[in-house]
Design a protein around this motif. Sequence first.
Motif, PDB file in Angstrom:
ATOM      1  N   ASP A 197       0.861  -1.185   0.000  1.00 10.67           N
ATOM      2  CA  ASP A 197       0.000   0.000   0.000  1.00 10.67           C
ATOM      3  C   ASP A 197       0.898   1.236   0.000  1.00 10.67           C
ATOM      4  O   ASP A 197       1.212   1.806   1.045  1.00 10.67           O
ATOM      5  CB  ASP A 197      -0.917  -0.012   1.219  1.00 10.67           C
ATOM      6  CG  ASP A 197      -1.953   1.100   1.194  1.00 10.67           C
ATOM      7  OD1 ASP A 197      -1.805   2.043   0.389  1.00 10.67           O
ATOM      8  OD2 ASP A 197      -2.897   1.037   1.994  1.00 10.67           O
ATOM      9  N   LYS A 198       1.342   1.618  -1.177  1.00  6.53           N
ATOM     10  CA  LYS A 198       2.289   2.727  -1.301  1.00  6.53           C
ATOM     11  C   LYS A 198       1.666   4.080  -0.975  1.00  6.53           C
ATOM     12  O   LYS A 198       2.377   5.005  -0.589  1.00  6.53           O
ATOM     13  CB  LYS A 198       2.916   2.747  -2.700  1.00  6.53           C
ATOM     14  CG  LYS A 198       3.774   1.524  -2.994  1.00  6.53           C
ATOM     15  CD  LYS A 198       4.939   1.435  -2.034  1.00  6.53           C
ATOM     16  CE  LYS A 198       5.853   0.280  -2.369  1.00  6.53           C
ATOM     17  NZ  LYS A 198       6.935   0.132  -1.403  1.00  6.53           N
ATOM     18  N   GLY A 199       0.348   4.209  -1.086  1.00  2.00           N
ATOM     19  CA  GLY A 199      -0.304   5.447  -0.675  1.00  2.00           C
ATOM     20  C   GLY A 199      -0.165   5.658   0.820  1.00  2.00           C
ATOM     21  O   GLY A 199       0.203   6.741   1.282  1.00  2.00           O
ATOM     22  N   ALA A 200      -0.434   4.611   1.588  1.00  4.62           N
ATOM     23  CA  ALA A 200      -0.292   4.686   3.044  1.00  4.62           C
ATOM     24  C   ALA A 200       1.162   4.899   3.428  1.00  4.62           C
ATOM     25  O   ALA A 200       1.471   5.710   4.309  1.00  4.62           O
ATOM     26  CB  ALA A 200      -0.842   3.421   3.694  1.00  4.62           C
ATOM     27  N   GLU A 201       2.072   4.193   2.774  1.00  5.07           N
ATOM     28  CA  GLU A 201       3.497   4.333   3.096  1.00  5.07           C
ATOM     29  C   GLU A 201       3.985   5.759   2.850  1.00  5.07           C
ATOM     30  O   GLU A 201       4.791   6.288   3.629  1.00  5.07           O
ATOM     31  CB  GLU A 201       4.328   3.352   2.280  1.00  5.07           C
ATOM     32  CG  GLU A 201       4.181   1.908   2.712  1.00  5.07           C
ATOM     33  CD  GLU A 201       4.993   0.954   1.852  1.00  5.07           C
ATOM     34  OE1 GLU A 201       5.986   1.389   1.210  1.00  5.07           O
ATOM     35  OE2 GLU A 201       4.658  -0.239   1.825  1.00  5.07           O
ATOM     36  N   ALA A 202       3.513   6.392   1.790  1.00 10.14           N
ATOM     37  CA  ALA A 202       3.939   7.759   1.490  1.00 10.14           C
ATOM     38  C   ALA A 202       3.453   8.732   2.566  1.00 10.14           C
ATOM     39  O   ALA A 202       4.179   9.645   2.966  1.00 10.14           O
ATOM     40  CB  ALA A 202       3.431   8.186   0.107  1.00 10.14           C
ATOM     41  N   VAL A 203       2.237   8.533   3.056  1.00  9.87           N
ATOM     42  CA  VAL A 203       1.715   9.373   4.139  1.00  9.87           C
ATOM     43  C   VAL A 203       2.529   9.164   5.408  1.00  9.87           C
ATOM     44  O   VAL A 203       2.929  10.129   6.083  1.00  9.87           O
ATOM     45  CB  VAL A 203       0.223   9.083   4.405  1.00  9.87           C
ATOM     46  CG1 VAL A 203      -0.240   9.685   5.723  1.00  9.87           C
ATOM     47  CG2 VAL A 203      -0.622   9.597   3.255  1.00  9.87           C
ATOM     48  N   GLU A 204       2.785   7.921   5.762  1.00  6.85           N
ATOM     49  CA  GLU A 204       3.551   7.628   6.970  1.00  6.85           C
ATOM     50  C   GLU A 204       4.940   8.269   6.900  1.00  6.85           C
ATOM     51  O   GLU A 204       5.412   8.860   7.880  1.00  6.85           O
ATOM     52  CB  GLU A 204       3.651   6.121   7.178  1.00  6.85           C
ATOM     53  CG  GLU A 204       2.312   5.493   7.529  1.00  6.85           C
ATOM     54  CD  GLU A 204       2.306   3.977   7.406  1.00  6.85           C
ATOM     55  OE1 GLU A 204       3.321   3.392   6.955  1.00  6.85           O
ATOM     56  OE2 GLU A 204       1.277   3.372   7.740  1.00  6.85           O
TER      57      GLU A 204
END
Length: 159
Positions: free
Chosen positions: A135-142
């Motif tokens: 989940d690269k969207g979540a990883e980018a936010v984190e």
Amino acid sequence: MSGQGAPSLSIDAKGAIVDVVASQWHTTIMDGLVAGALAAVERAGATARVWRVPGAFELPVVAERLARSGAEAIVCLGVVVRGGTPHFEYVCDAVTRGLTDVARCHAVAVGFGILTTDTEQQALDRAGLPGSSEDKGAEAVEAALATSALMRDITSQLG
């Protein structure tokens, strides 16, 4: 698998605002990336503003505008799938350099959620959709929220 070794980040970002800038190409993949990003923002206790741009190439200029407006965390999401021309290399290089420049020149956290893949299936595998392995969207936010918090700590300790 490219996700091996990724850190597990638990972030308390109550009160933070995350600007999510997302391209519109590859709708299914982008829907997954945006949903993952928004879920990560919510888990962290932050608030999101979503800005949509036509494609990946437009991400840096909008990130620049947000940085100039005082954004504290910017997350850029996009997809560039390799084709039969050098277009892939040009777009990927321009987006990467542009977002790096925004982060560096404005000392703002920029989450890099740009999928640069050889195939659409590779992008689907990273989009945070049901059945996706990452989940690269979540990883980018984190990553953006963790970096933003660290930069606030540095400012409070060093001035």
